[in-house]
Design a protein around this motif. Sequence first.
Motif, short mmCIF file in Angstrom:
data_model
loop_
_atom_site.label_atom_id
_atom_site.label_comp_id
_atom_site.label_asym_id
_atom_site.label_seq_id
_atom_site.Cartn_x
_atom_site.Cartn_y
_atom_site.Cartn_z
N UNK A 43 6.12 -2.49 2.27
CA UNK A 43 7.18 -3.39 1.81
C UNK A 43 6.68 -4.28 0.67
N UNK A 44 5.46 -4.79 0.80
CA UNK A 44 4.91 -5.66 -0.24
C UNK A 44 4.71 -4.90 -1.55
N UNK A 45 4.18 -3.68 -1.49
CA UNK A 45 3.96 -2.92 -2.72
C UNK A 45 5.27 -2.47 -3.34
N UNK A 102 9.02 -3.20 -7.88
CA UNK A 102 10.34 -3.52 -8.41
C UNK A 102 10.26 -4.71 -9.35
N UNK A 103 9.49 -5.72 -8.97
CA UNK A 103 9.35 -6.89 -9.85
C UNK A 103 8.66 -6.55 -11.16
N UNK A 104 7.62 -5.73 -11.10
CA UNK A 104 6.90 -5.39 -12.32
C UNK A 104 7.73 -4.51 -13.24
#
Length: 69
Positions: free
Chosen positions: A33-35, A40-42
């Motif tokens: 989930x974190x990756x 998505x943010x990057x």
Amino acid sequence: MGTSLTPEFWERFSVLLVMAVGMTAILTAVFTKAFDTLTVRLRGHRPHGTRPRAPHRPERNDHRMSAHC
């Protein structure tokens, strides 16, 4: 000189094995989930001063396009 594995050993072994499998599953879910969130943010981040490109629109011509392009 052989040693026998006692019922206490198997009890502790099974408890530790179940705990290890559970922790592996939980940590895998958390890091996945974190990756995913980081990816998505990057990908959505754009450098300052640049605008997203407008989609390419072909020029309109008065003639029909050939079906054999």
